[in-house]
Design a protein around this motif. Sequence first.
Motif, PDB file in Angstrom:
ATOM      1  N   ASP A  87      15.341  31.640  40.600  1.00 49.26           N
ATOM      2  CA  ASP A  87      16.317  31.364  39.909  1.00 49.26           C
ATOM      3  C   ASP A  87      17.364  32.605  39.870  1.00 49.26           C
ATOM      4  OD1 ASP A  87      15.682  28.686  39.081  1.00 49.26           O
ATOM      5  OD2 ASP A  87      14.930  29.413  37.136  1.00 49.26           O
ATOM      6  N   LYS A  88      16.262  33.904  39.644  1.00 49.64           N
ATOM      7  CA  LYS A  88      16.992  35.087  39.505  1.00 49.64           C
ATOM      8  C   LYS A  88      18.067  35.304  40.773  1.00 49.64           C
ATOM      9  CE  LYS A  88      14.478  37.976  36.552  1.00 49.64           C
ATOM     10  NZ  LYS A  88      13.474  39.245  36.387  1.00 49.64           N
ATOM     11  N   ILE A  89      17.306  35.138  42.233  1.00 48.80           N
ATOM     12  CA  ILE A  89      17.894  35.210  43.304  1.00 48.80           C
ATOM     13  C   ILE A  89      19.127  34.512  43.732  1.00 48.80           C
ATOM     14  CG2 ILE A  89      16.521  34.078  45.042  1.00 48.80           C
ATOM     15  CD1 ILE A  89      16.671  36.442  46.996  1.00 48.80           C
ATOM     16  N   SER A  90      18.851  33.261  43.122  1.00 48.52           N
ATOM     17  CA  SER A  90      20.148  32.362  43.323  1.00 48.52           C
ATOM     18  C   SER A  90      21.204  32.531  42.413  1.00 48.52           C
ATOM     19  CB  SER A  90      19.696  31.049  43.198  1.00 48.52           C
ATOM     20  OG  SER A  90      19.128  30.871  41.657  1.00 48.52           O
ATOM     21  N   ILE A  91      21.085  33.204  41.363  1.00 53.94           N
ATOM     22  CA  ILE A  91      21.950  33.559  40.252  1.00 53.94           C
ATOM     23  C   ILE A  91      22.804  34.783  41.008  1.00 53.94           C
ATOM     24  CG2 ILE A  91      22.470  34.630  37.930  1.00 53.94           C
ATOM     25  CD1 ILE A  91      20.384  32.810  36.929  1.00 53.94           C
ATOM     26  N   ILE A  92      22.117  35.882  41.616  1.00 53.04           N
ATOM     27  CA  ILE A  92      22.556  36.742  41.984  1.00 53.04           C
ATOM     28  C   ILE A  92      23.528  36.678  43.338  1.00 53.04           C
ATOM     29  CG2 ILE A  92      21.974  38.857  43.356  1.00 53.04           C
ATOM     30  CD1 ILE A  92      19.273  39.294  41.663  1.00 53.04           C
ATOM     31  N   ILE A  93      23.017  35.862  44.219  1.00 51.91           N
ATOM     32  CA  ILE A  93      23.720  35.327  45.019  1.00 51.91           C
ATOM     33  C   ILE A  93      25.015  34.568  44.876  1.00 51.91           C
ATOM     34  CG2 ILE A  93      23.760  33.830  47.322  1.00 51.91           C
ATOM     35  CD1 ILE A  93      20.954  34.526  47.569  1.00 51.91           C
ATOM     36  N   ALA A  94      24.849  33.525  43.937  1.00 58.37           N
ATOM     37  CA  ALA A  94      26.070  32.799  43.536  1.00 58.37           C
ATOM     38  C   ALA A  94      27.080  33.735  42.864  1.00 58.37           C
ATOM     39  CB  ALA A  94      25.567  31.702  42.302  1.00 58.37           C
ATOM     40  N   PHE A  95      26.504  34.892  42.192  1.00 62.53           N
ATOM     41  CA  PHE A  95      27.442  35.727  41.594  1.00 62.53           C
ATOM     42  C   PHE A  95      28.584  36.433  42.614  1.00 62.53           C
ATOM     43  CE2 PHE A  95      28.488  40.264  39.931  1.00 62.53           C
ATOM     44  CZ  PHE A  95      29.164  39.762  38.858  1.00 62.53           C
ATOM     45  N   CYS A  96      27.897  36.676  43.828  1.00 61.33           N
ATOM     46  CA  CYS A  96      28.705  37.217  44.916  1.00 61.33           C
ATOM     47  C   CYS A  96      30.029  36.401  45.013  1.00 61.33           C
ATOM     48  CB  CYS A  96      28.002  37.292  46.048  1.00 61.33           C
ATOM     49  SG  CYS A  96      26.634  38.473  46.136  1.00 61.33           S
ATOM     50  N   PHE A  97      30.171  35.150  44.728  1.00 59.75           N
ATOM     51  CA  PHE A  97      31.480  34.186  45.352  1.00 59.75           C
ATOM     52  C   PHE A  97      32.057  33.758  43.955  1.00 59.75           C
ATOM     53  CE2 PHE A  97      27.918  33.577  48.627  1.00 59.75           C
ATOM     54  CZ  PHE A  97      28.628  34.099  49.751  1.00 59.75           C
ATOM     55  N   LYS A  98      31.684  34.364  42.912  1.00 60.25           N
ATOM     56  CA  LYS A  98      32.315  33.963  41.737  1.00 60.25           C
ATOM     57  C   LYS A  98      33.765  34.690  41.869  1.00 60.25           C
ATOM     58  CE  LYS A  98      31.956  34.186  36.734  1.00 60.25           C
ATOM     59  NZ  LYS A  98      32.996  35.005  36.137  1.00 60.25           N
ATOM     60  N   GLU A  99      34.709  33.878  41.742  1.00 60.32           N
ATOM     61  CA  GLU A  99      36.034  34.602  41.799  1.00 60.32           C
ATOM     62  C   GLU A  99      36.731  34.838  40.148  1.00 60.32           C
ATOM     63  OE1 GLU A  99      38.291  34.888  44.457  1.00 60.32           O
ATOM     64  OE2 GLU A  99      36.544  34.256  45.612  1.00 60.32           O
ATOM     65  N   ASN A 100      36.957  36.181  40.254  1.00 59.66           N
ATOM     66  CA  ASN A 100      37.557  36.488  38.866  1.00 59.66           C
ATOM     67  C   ASN A 100      39.149  36.068  38.704  1.00 59.66           C
ATOM     68  OD1 ASN A 100      35.237  37.742  38.320  1.00 59.66           O
ATOM     69  ND2 ASN A 100      35.792  39.667  39.149  1.00 59.66           N
ATOM     70  N   LYS A 101      39.396  35.704  37.294  1.00 59.68           N
ATOM     71  CA  LYS A 101      40.626  35.348  37.135  1.00 59.68           C
ATOM     72  C   LYS A 101      41.472  36.491  36.951  1.00 59.68           C
ATOM     73  CE  LYS A 101      39.440  31.252  34.320  1.00 59.68           C
ATOM     74  NZ  LYS A 101      39.469  30.725  32.908  1.00 59.68           N
ATOM     75  N   PRO A 102      42.849  36.467  37.599  1.00 56.81           N
ATOM     76  CA  PRO A 102      43.735  37.579  37.457  1.00 56.81           C
ATOM     77  C   PRO A 102      43.857  37.987  35.805  1.00 56.81           C
ATOM     78  CG  PRO A 102      44.950  35.826  38.213  1.00 56.81           C
ATOM     79  CD  PRO A 102      43.387  35.345  38.311  1.00 56.81           C
ATOM     80  N   ARG A 103      44.175  39.198  35.554  1.00 57.23           N
ATOM     81  CA  ARG A 103      44.214  39.462  34.219  1.00 57.23           C
ATOM     82  C   ARG A 103      45.812  39.467  33.833  1.00 57.23           C
ATOM     83  NH1 ARG A 103      46.356  43.812  31.755  1.00 57.23           N
ATOM     84  NH2 ARG A 103      45.545  44.411  29.520  1.00 57.23           N
ATOM     85  N   LYS A 104      45.972  38.764  32.728  1.00 54.56           N
ATOM     86  CA  LYS A 104      47.516  38.695  32.299  1.00 54.56           C
ATOM     87  C   LYS A 104      47.788  39.845  31.502  1.00 54.56           C
ATOM     88  CE  LYS A 104      47.218  33.766  32.003  1.00 54.56           C
ATOM     89  NZ  LYS A 104      47.380  32.296  31.496  1.00 54.56           N
ATOM     90  N   ALA A 105      48.683  40.613  31.706  1.00 50.91           N
ATOM     91  CA  ALA A 105      49.373  41.574  30.761  1.00 50.91           C
ATOM     92  C   ALA A 105      49.751  41.154  29.434  1.00 50.91           C
ATOM     93  CB  ALA A 105      50.452  42.545  31.498  1.00 50.91           C
ATOM     94  N   SER A 106      49.338  41.604  28.406  1.00 50.35           N
ATOM     95  CA  SER A 106      49.865  41.158  27.279  1.00 50.35           C
ATOM     96  C   SER A 106      50.631  42.301  26.660  1.00 50.35           C
ATOM     97  CB  SER A 106      48.584  40.710  26.126  1.00 50.35           C
ATOM     98  OG  SER A 106      47.994  41.957  26.055  1.00 50.35           O
ATOM     99  N   LYS A 107      51.491  41.749  25.732  1.00 49.84           N
ATOM    100  CA  LYS A 107      52.522  42.707  24.632  1.00 49.84           C
ATOM    101  C   LYS A 107      51.803  43.198  23.760  1.00 49.84           C
ATOM    102  CE  LYS A 107      56.613  40.201  26.151  1.00 49.84           C
ATOM    103  NZ  LYS A 107      57.704  39.491  25.373  1.00 49.84           N
TER     104      LYS A 107
END
Length: 145
Positions: free
Chosen positions: A97-117
Motif C-alpha cells: 500500500d505504501k509503495i503504491s501510494i508513493i508512486i500514485a503521488f508522482c502523478f497527482k496534478e496540483n490545482k493552480p493557485r488562485k490569487a485572492s484579494k
Amino acid sequence: MMFPPRYSNPDYWKESGIIQEARFQTSLSGGKGGQNVNKVSTKVEIYWSPSSSTVLSEEARSRIVEKLASKIDNDGEIRVTCDTSRSQLQNKKTAIDKISIIIAFCFKENKPRKASKPTFSSVNKRLESKKIHKDIKANRRKTDW
C-alpha cells in the motif's frame, strides 16, 4: 505530458505489475511481539527499481525518477519498509500500500493557485499599523519651537 487520471490512483499501481518486479526481503522486527520478536521475521522491505521497470512507459519512468529523486538510493532502488504489525503478511500488505501510494503521488496534478484579494479588515489593520508606526517615528524627532 498529461497522464491518465488512473495513474494517480494507488489501486491502479497495485495491479499494474510493479509488485511482481519488486524484490521483497524480510528481517527481524523490533518492538511488540514478545518471544516471537527474536525468532520470526515480520519486518518487510520492498526494493523496486523504477529505472529498470518494464511495466512503465518512458514518460512515466522519467516522471517517477524525477519526483522521487530523494527516495532513490545509489543502486537506483526505492526502499519501503513496514514493521508495524506482528504479522508478516499484514506488514507485506501495508508495504505494498505504501509503495503504491508513493508512486500514485508522482502523478497527482496540483490545482493552480488562485490569487485572492486581501480582506477589508486586513487592509484596514495594515493601514492602522502603518499610522501607529508613523506616529512613533514622528515622536522621535526634535521639536521645532
